[in-house]
Design a protein around this motif. Structure first.
Motif, PDB file in Angstrom:
ATOM      1  N   GLY A 103      -6.680  -8.580  -8.431  1.00  0.00           N
ATOM      2  CA  GLY A 103      -6.860  -7.298  -9.091  1.00  0.00           C
ATOM      3  C   GLY A 103      -6.445  -6.098  -8.283  1.00  0.00           C
ATOM      4  O   GLY A 103      -6.842  -4.974  -8.596  1.00  0.00           O
ATOM      5  N   VAL A 104      -5.631  -6.288  -7.240  1.00  0.00           N
ATOM      6  CA  VAL A 104      -5.245  -5.164  -6.387  1.00  0.00           C
ATOM      7  C   VAL A 104      -4.291  -4.219  -7.118  1.00  0.00           C
ATOM      8  O   VAL A 104      -3.351  -4.646  -7.775  1.00  0.00           O
ATOM      9  CB  VAL A 104      -4.600  -5.657  -5.076  1.00  0.00           C
ATOM     10  N   ILE A 105      -4.574  -2.915  -7.021  1.00  0.00           N
ATOM     11  CA  ILE A 105      -3.701  -1.865  -7.538  1.00  0.00           C
ATOM     12  C   ILE A 105      -3.555  -0.809  -6.445  1.00  0.00           C
ATOM     13  O   ILE A 105      -4.551  -0.314  -5.917  1.00  0.00           O
ATOM     14  CB  ILE A 105      -4.264  -1.206  -8.809  1.00  0.00           C
ATOM     15  N   LEU A 106      -2.323  -0.479  -6.112  1.00  0.00           N
ATOM     16  CA  LEU A 106      -2.036   0.547  -5.115  1.00  0.00           C
ATOM     17  C   LEU A 106      -1.223   1.651  -5.761  1.00  0.00           C
ATOM     18  O   LEU A 106      -0.399   1.395  -6.647  1.00  0.00           O
ATOM     19  CB  LEU A 106      -1.258  -0.049  -3.933  1.00  0.00           C
TER      20      LEU A 106
ATOM     21  N   GLY B  63       6.445   8.947  -2.649  1.00  0.00           N
ATOM     22  CA  GLY B  63       7.636   8.107  -2.618  1.00  0.00           C
ATOM     23  C   GLY B  63       7.467   6.788  -1.904  1.00  0.00           C
ATOM     24  O   GLY B  63       8.451   6.131  -1.561  1.00  0.00           O
ATOM     25  N   GLY B  64       6.217   6.375  -1.645  1.00  0.00           N
ATOM     26  CA  GLY B  64       5.963   5.082  -1.019  1.00  0.00           C
ATOM     27  C   GLY B  64       5.613   5.143   0.451  1.00  0.00           C
ATOM     28  O   GLY B  64       5.335   4.112   1.063  1.00  0.00           O
ATOM     29  N   GLU B  65       5.588   6.321   1.036  1.00  0.00           N
ATOM     30  CA  GLU B  65       5.264   6.437   2.458  1.00  0.00           C
ATOM     31  C   GLU B  65       3.807   6.052   2.738  1.00  0.00           C
ATOM     32  O   GLU B  65       3.500   5.469   3.773  1.00  0.00           O
ATOM     33  CB  GLU B  65       5.538   7.862   2.947  1.00  0.00           C
ATOM     34  N   SER B  66       2.908   6.392   1.825  1.00  0.00           N
ATOM     35  CA  SER B  66       1.497   6.021   1.963  1.00  0.00           C
ATOM     36  C   SER B  66       0.979   5.546   0.615  1.00  0.00           C
ATOM     37  O   SER B  66       1.453   5.980  -0.446  1.00  0.00           O
ATOM     38  CB  SER B  66       0.664   7.218   2.462  1.00  0.00           C
ATOM     39  N   TRP B  67      -0.024   4.652   0.664  1.00  0.00           N
ATOM     40  CA  TRP B  67      -0.542   4.037  -0.553  1.00  0.00           C
ATOM     41  C   TRP B  67      -2.060   4.103  -0.596  1.00  0.00           C
ATOM     42  O   TRP B  67      -2.719   3.850   0.409  1.00  0.00           O
ATOM     43  CB  TRP B  67      -0.078   2.581  -0.653  1.00  0.00           C
ATOM     44  N   GLN B  68      -2.601   4.433  -1.757  1.00  0.00           N
ATOM     45  CA  GLN B  68      -4.037   4.520  -1.981  1.00  0.00           C
ATOM     46  C   GLN B  68      -4.482   3.344  -2.844  1.00  0.00           C
ATOM     47  O   GLN B  68      -3.855   3.034  -3.857  1.00  0.00           O
ATOM     48  CB  GLN B  68      -4.379   5.838  -2.684  1.00  0.00           C
ATOM     49  N   SER B  69      -5.573   2.699  -2.440  1.00  0.00           N
ATOM     50  CA  SER B  69      -6.120   1.590  -3.216  1.00  0.00           C
ATOM     51  C   SER B  69      -6.956   2.137  -4.377  1.00  0.00           C
ATOM     52  O   SER B  69      -7.808   3.000  -4.185  1.00  0.00           O
ATOM     53  CB  SER B  69      -6.985   0.695  -2.329  1.00  0.00           C
ATOM     54  N   ILE B  70      -6.691   1.625  -5.579  1.00  0.00           N
ATOM     55  CA  ILE B  70      -7.420   2.035  -6.766  1.00  0.00           C
ATOM     56  C   ILE B  70      -8.465   0.964  -7.080  1.00  0.00           C
ATOM     57  O   ILE B  70      -8.128  -0.207  -7.266  1.00  0.00           O
ATOM     58  CB  ILE B  70      -6.477   2.211  -7.966  1.00  0.00           C
ATOM     59  N   GLU B  71      -9.729   1.362  -7.144  1.00  0.00           N
ATOM     60  CA  GLU B  71     -10.813   0.419  -7.389  1.00  0.00           C
ATOM     61  C   GLU B  71     -10.873   0.032  -8.865  1.00  0.00           C
ATOM     62  O   GLU B  71     -10.835   0.882  -9.749  1.00  0.00           O
ATOM     63  CB  GLU B  71     -12.147   1.025  -6.962  1.00  0.00           C
ATOM     64  N   THR B  72     -10.940  -1.269  -9.124  1.00  0.00           N
ATOM     65  CA  THR B  72     -11.147  -1.788 -10.475  1.00  0.00           C
ATOM     66  C   THR B  72     -12.134  -2.937 -10.405  1.00  0.00           C
ATOM     67  O   THR B  72     -12.383  -3.508  -9.347  1.00  0.00           O
ATOM     68  CB  THR B  72      -9.836  -2.304 -11.099  1.00  0.00           C
TER      69      THR B  72
ATOM     70  N   GLN C 225     -15.198 -13.036  -2.872  1.00  0.00           N
ATOM     71  CA  GLN C 225     -15.261 -11.638  -2.466  1.00  0.00           C
ATOM     72  C   GLN C 225     -13.887 -10.999  -2.613  1.00  0.00           C
ATOM     73  O   GLN C 225     -13.223 -10.664  -1.637  1.00  0.00           O
ATOM     74  CB  GLN C 225     -15.774 -11.552  -1.025  1.00  0.00           C
ATOM     75  N   ALA C 226     -13.472 -10.821  -3.874  1.00  0.00           N
ATOM     76  CA  ALA C 226     -12.132 -10.304  -4.135  1.00  0.00           C
ATOM     77  C   ALA C 226     -11.923  -8.917  -3.539  1.00  0.00           C
ATOM     78  O   ALA C 226     -10.843  -8.591  -3.041  1.00  0.00           O
ATOM     79  CB  ALA C 226     -11.873 -10.268  -5.645  1.00  0.00           C
ATOM     80  N   GLN C 227     -12.957  -8.087  -3.572  1.00  0.00           N
ATOM     81  CA  GLN C 227     -12.820  -6.723  -3.079  1.00  0.00           C
ATOM     82  C   GLN C 227     -12.412  -6.705  -1.608  1.00  0.00           C
ATOM     83  O   GLN C 227     -11.564  -5.916  -1.187  1.00  0.00           O
ATOM     84  CB  GLN C 227     -14.144  -5.969  -3.264  1.00  0.00           C
ATOM     85  N   GLU C 228     -13.033  -7.596  -0.801  1.00  0.00           N
ATOM     86  CA  GLU C 228     -12.767  -7.618   0.630  1.00  0.00           C
ATOM     87  C   GLU C 228     -11.393  -8.198   0.956  1.00  0.00           C
ATOM     88  O   GLU C 228     -10.846  -7.928   2.028  1.00  0.00           O
ATOM     89  CB  GLU C 228     -13.857  -8.403   1.348  1.00  0.00           C
ATOM     90  N   LEU C 229     -10.847  -9.012   0.050  1.00  0.00           N
ATOM     91  CA  LEU C 229      -9.574  -9.681   0.316  1.00  0.00           C
ATOM     92  C   LEU C 229      -8.369  -8.952  -0.270  1.00  0.00           C
ATOM     93  O   LEU C 229      -7.233  -9.348  -0.027  1.00  0.00           O
ATOM     94  CB  LEU C 229      -9.622 -11.108  -0.256  1.00  0.00           C
ATOM     95  N   ARG C 230      -8.607  -7.893  -1.014  1.00  0.00           N
ATOM     96  CA  ARG C 230      -7.503  -7.209  -1.684  1.00  0.00           C
ATOM     97  C   ARG C 230      -6.487  -6.623  -0.712  1.00  0.00           C
ATOM     98  O   ARG C 230      -5.307  -6.541  -1.023  1.00  0.00           O
ATOM     99  CB  ARG C 230      -8.050  -6.110  -2.592  1.00  0.00           C
ATOM    100  N   GLY C 231      -6.941  -6.198   0.447  1.00  0.00           N
ATOM    101  CA  GLY C 231      -6.026  -5.585   1.397  1.00  0.00           C
ATOM    102  C   GLY C 231      -4.898  -6.486   1.830  1.00  0.00           C
ATOM    103  O   GLY C 231      -3.794  -6.015   2.135  1.00  0.00           O
ATOM    104  N   ASP C 232      -5.142  -7.809   1.844  1.00  0.00           N
ATOM    105  CA  ASP C 232      -4.127  -8.772   2.264  1.00  0.00           C
ATOM    106  C   ASP C 232      -3.522  -9.532   1.084  1.00  0.00           C
ATOM    107  O   ASP C 232      -2.742 -10.457   1.282  1.00  0.00           O
ATOM    108  CB  ASP C 232      -4.731  -9.783   3.241  1.00  0.00           C
ATOM    109  N   SER C 233      -3.897  -9.175  -0.125  1.00  0.00           N
ATOM    110  CA  SER C 233      -3.437  -9.915  -1.298  1.00  0.00           C
ATOM    111  C   SER C 233      -1.951  -9.713  -1.553  1.00  0.00           C
ATOM    112  O   SER C 233      -1.390  -8.641  -1.281  1.00  0.00           O
ATOM    113  CB  SER C 233      -4.227  -9.481  -2.538  1.00  0.00           C
ATOM    114  N   THR C 234      -1.325 -10.736  -2.102  1.00  0.00           N
ATOM    115  CA  THR C 234       0.091 -10.659  -2.460  1.00  0.00           C
ATOM    116  C   THR C 234       0.320  -9.608  -3.535  1.00  0.00           C
ATOM    117  O   THR C 234      -0.401  -9.557  -4.529  1.00  0.00           O
ATOM    118  CB  THR C 234       0.581 -12.021  -2.977  1.00  0.00           C
ATOM    119  N   LEU C 235       1.308  -8.763  -3.328  1.00  0.00           N
ATOM    120  CA  LEU C 235       1.732  -7.793  -4.326  1.00  0.00           C
ATOM    121  C   LEU C 235       2.865  -8.399  -5.142  1.00  0.00           C
ATOM    122  O   LEU C 235       3.862  -8.838  -4.588  1.00  0.00           O
ATOM    123  CB  LEU C 235       2.184  -6.501  -3.650  1.00  0.00           C
TER     124      LEU C 235
END
Length: 226
Positions: free
Chosen positions: A29-32, A37-46, A1-11
């Protein structure tokens, strides 16, 4: 379940195309993406679930991500290249079955240079693209010297001392004259606006490393691995 684990995945990589626009990528496959300037980040679905190892910007709206994985059955190294033309909102992938897993990429004036595993079909570990990532072919050698190794234990310790945070840093980049952004394990992202004198963790501050192992009795535990 890669989608559910992306939030904690190593960048594993981060880069900014402008002072405000940046992209980070990593495991599963995590993309943020950030526009402030880095204050907030949006997850991009792939749809991709492999490791995304490195990123480079070609212009303020063109960027390329490289990565890949090892086939679980055959052990064959398979690469992936993702490219965007709208500042990271949407990503397309290069369909090239001959590319092995790619670990580093850089833009060199008129071409992209990527390095990775050995390709038995192309007989090289270095590849280049003249159409901003759409197609690739073998390069003679890595004459631009873009290869960079993983952080050593000493490097990781230096980062912890420098940031005064329990962060395992995988990559860092400049965001402005004095600003820096770093990424690491558990999806942690930290910023500095004073050239590293002080750091603010903007993502993943509460995440910690956890290890769980189950054993019938202590004698059967592989303590050297733990």
């Amino acid at each position: 379940q890669a989608q559910e684990l992306r939030g904690d995945s190593t960048l594993r990589a981060v880069a900014f195309g402008t002072q405000n626009l940046g992209v980070a990528c990593g495991d599963r496959g995590v993309i943020l993406r950030t526009e402030d300037g880095g204050e907030s980040w949006q997850s991009i679905e792939t749809e991709h679930q492999c490791t995304l190892a490195d990123i480079t910007w070609i212009s303020s709206h063109d960027a390329v991500i490289v990565g890949g994985s090892l086939d679980r059955v055959t052990g064959i190294s398979r690469g992936i290249v993702l490219w965007t033309r709208d500042g990271g909102l949407n990503w397309s992938n290069t369909e090239d079955a001959e590319l092995p897993m790619l670990r580093h990429v850089a833009w060199n004036e008129d071409r992209l240079i990527a390095t990775g595993d050995w390709s038995d079909s192309l007989l090289t570990t270095c590849f280049e693209s003249y159409d901003r990532g759409r197609s690739w072919h073998a390069a003679i050698d890595n004459e631009d010297g873009i290869e960079r190794g993983e952080n050593s234990r000493t490097d990781l310790l230096r980062w912890r001392v420098a940031t005064n945070q329990q962060i395992t840093v995988r990559d860092a980049c400049r965001t402005s004259e004095l600003g820096r952004c770093l990424v690491g394990d558990h999806g942690v992202i930290a910023l500095t606006a004073d050239q590293g004198k002080s750091w603010q963790v903007v993502r993943g501050q509460q995440r910690k490393t956890g290890v769980l192992f189950i054993s019938r009795h202590p004698a059967s535990v592989a303590w050297s691995l733990v």
